[in-house]
Design a protein around this motif. Sequence first.
Motif, PDB file in Angstrom:
ATOM      1  N   ALA A  32      43.262  41.074  30.514  1.00 18.44           N
ATOM      2  CA  ALA A  32      43.073  41.960  31.491  1.00 18.44           C
ATOM      3  C   ALA A  32      41.858  41.985  32.486  1.00 18.44           C
ATOM      4  O   ALA A  32      41.079  41.770  31.782  1.00 18.44           O
ATOM      5  CB  ALA A  32      43.116  43.227  30.702  1.00 18.44           C
ATOM      6  N   PHE A  33      42.234  41.717  33.601  1.00 20.47           N
ATOM      7  CA  PHE A  33      41.222  41.589  34.565  1.00 20.47           C
ATOM      8  C   PHE A  33      40.876  43.031  34.924  1.00 20.47           C
ATOM      9  O   PHE A  33      41.697  43.940  35.385  1.00 20.47           O
ATOM     10  CB  PHE A  33      41.681  40.816  35.843  1.00 20.47           C
ATOM     11  N   LEU A  34      39.632  43.427  34.873  1.00 25.65           N
ATOM     12  CA  LEU A  34      39.027  44.696  35.217  1.00 25.65           C
ATOM     13  C   LEU A  34      38.311  44.896  36.321  1.00 25.65           C
ATOM     14  O   LEU A  34      37.300  43.752  36.695  1.00 25.65           O
ATOM     15  CB  LEU A  34      38.200  45.224  33.740  1.00 25.65           C
ATOM     16  N   SER A  35      38.308  45.929  37.077  1.00 23.13           N
ATOM     17  CA  SER A  35      37.590  46.255  38.339  1.00 23.13           C
ATOM     18  C   SER A  35      37.299  47.396  38.428  1.00 23.13           C
ATOM     19  O   SER A  35      38.205  48.495  38.159  1.00 23.13           O
ATOM     20  CB  SER A  35      38.135  45.776  39.499  1.00 23.13           C
ATOM     21  N   ARG A  40      39.165  41.010  29.776  1.00 18.48           N
ATOM     22  CA  ARG A  40      39.158  41.420  28.495  1.00 18.48           C
ATOM     23  C   ARG A  40      40.268  40.439  27.752  1.00 18.48           C
ATOM     24  O   ARG A  40      41.653  40.515  28.179  1.00 18.48           O
ATOM     25  CB  ARG A  40      39.615  43.060  28.561  1.00 18.48           C
ATOM     26  N   PHE A  41      39.719  39.615  26.847  1.00 18.25           N
ATOM     27  CA  PHE A  41      40.715  38.864  26.188  1.00 18.25           C
ATOM     28  C   PHE A  41      41.221  39.411  25.000  1.00 18.25           C
ATOM     29  O   PHE A  41      40.266  39.851  24.194  1.00 18.25           O
ATOM     30  CB  PHE A  41      39.655  37.421  26.069  1.00 18.25           C
ATOM     31  N   SER A  42      42.206  39.415  24.449  1.00 18.08           N
ATOM     32  CA  SER A  42      42.894  39.760  23.587  1.00 18.08           C
ATOM     33  C   SER A  42      43.825  38.784  22.699  1.00 18.08           C
ATOM     34  O   SER A  42      44.483  38.345  23.423  1.00 18.08           O
ATOM     35  CB  SER A  42      43.531  41.267  23.638  1.00 18.08           C
ATOM     36  N   TYR A  43      43.797  38.721  21.314  1.00 20.49           N
ATOM     37  CA  TYR A  43      44.706  37.918  20.638  1.00 20.49           C
ATOM     38  C   TYR A  43      45.009  38.906  19.576  1.00 20.49           C
ATOM     39  O   TYR A  43      44.402  39.478  18.827  1.00 20.49           O
ATOM     40  CB  TYR A  43      43.685  36.857  20.140  1.00 20.49           C
ATOM     41  N   ARG A  44      46.281  38.662  18.887  1.00 20.77           N
ATOM     42  CA  ARG A  44      46.879  39.626  17.876  1.00 20.77           C
ATOM     43  C   ARG A  44      47.600  38.477  16.822  1.00 20.77           C
ATOM     44  O   ARG A  44      48.299  37.412  17.504  1.00 20.77           O
ATOM     45  CB  ARG A  44      47.918  40.280  18.364  1.00 20.77           C
ATOM     46  N   GLN A  90      39.008  49.588  35.400  1.00 25.49           N
ATOM     47  CA  GLN A  90      40.632  49.848  35.612  1.00 25.49           C
ATOM     48  C   GLN A  90      41.080  48.513  35.595  1.00 25.49           C
ATOM     49  O   GLN A  90      40.272  47.405  36.043  1.00 25.49           O
ATOM     50  CB  GLN A  90      41.011  50.344  37.047  1.00 25.49           C
ATOM     51  N   THR A  91      42.084  48.158  34.876  1.00 28.36           N
ATOM     52  CA  THR A  91      42.882  46.942  34.712  1.00 28.36           C
ATOM     53  C   THR A  91      43.722  46.768  35.977  1.00 28.36           C
ATOM     54  O   THR A  91      44.472  47.644  36.503  1.00 28.36           O
ATOM     55  CB  THR A  91      43.874  47.135  33.497  1.00 28.36           C
ATOM     56  N   VAL A  92      43.261  45.500  36.907  1.00 30.62           N
ATOM     57  CA  VAL A  92      44.065  45.498  38.148  1.00 30.62           C
ATOM     58  C   VAL A  92      45.174  44.315  37.897  1.00 30.62           C
ATOM     59  O   VAL A  92      45.948  44.175  38.498  1.00 30.62           O
ATOM     60  CB  VAL A  92      42.987  45.027  39.211  1.00 30.62           C
ATOM     61  N   ALA A  93      45.163  43.566  36.859  1.00 26.60           N
ATOM     62  CA  ALA A  93      46.105  42.566  36.482  1.00 26.60           C
ATOM     63  C   ALA A  93      45.957  42.273  35.085  1.00 26.60           C
ATOM     64  O   ALA A  93      44.760  42.043  34.478  1.00 26.60           O
ATOM     65  CB  ALA A  93      45.942  41.325  37.364  1.00 26.60           C
ATOM     66  N   THR A  94      46.993  41.917  34.554  1.00 26.95           N
ATOM     67  CA  THR A  94      47.371  41.370  33.214  1.00 26.95           C
ATOM     68  C   THR A  94      47.875  40.086  33.072  1.00 26.95           C
ATOM     69  O   THR A  94      49.070  40.094  33.675  1.00 26.95           O
ATOM     70  CB  THR A  94      47.572  42.309  32.406  1.00 26.95           C
TER      71      THR A  94
END
Length: 139
Positions: A40-43, A26-30, A46-50
Amino acid sequence: MVSTAKRTLEMRLLLGPDEAVPVAGRFSYRSDRPYEVEVAFLSRGQTVATWLFARELLLAGLHDEAGEGDVRVWSFRRPGESRRVHIELSTDDSVCELSVRAAELTAWLEQTAAIVPPGHEGGYLDMDAHLARLFAGKC
């Protein structure tokens, strides 16, 4: 007002030369944090690492090898396949290499450029607010 660009992209976690497993990123930019990208890496939902790193690394990695140390990015194309962007993340203990379709990453980066054009980040950074957070211990 804060503008954002978010998109979940299908990635591959590379386990070997011909072995990979799917991972969602999940790529986020502000606009209020114009230099950084959060992934945020999801499995299983659930987020497993950011990871936080410079948007400039992704932009440069579309065309050349970019980055040193913890994050490296480069473009790669296997014969008969579409171009992909590889993102290598390193810690003291391990190295993780992921890849994402270059076209999908480019489309998302274009969204971020519409919010804050590359090279103009300084005009969107509220230094007073960031210093206040820093001194309050809320980085």
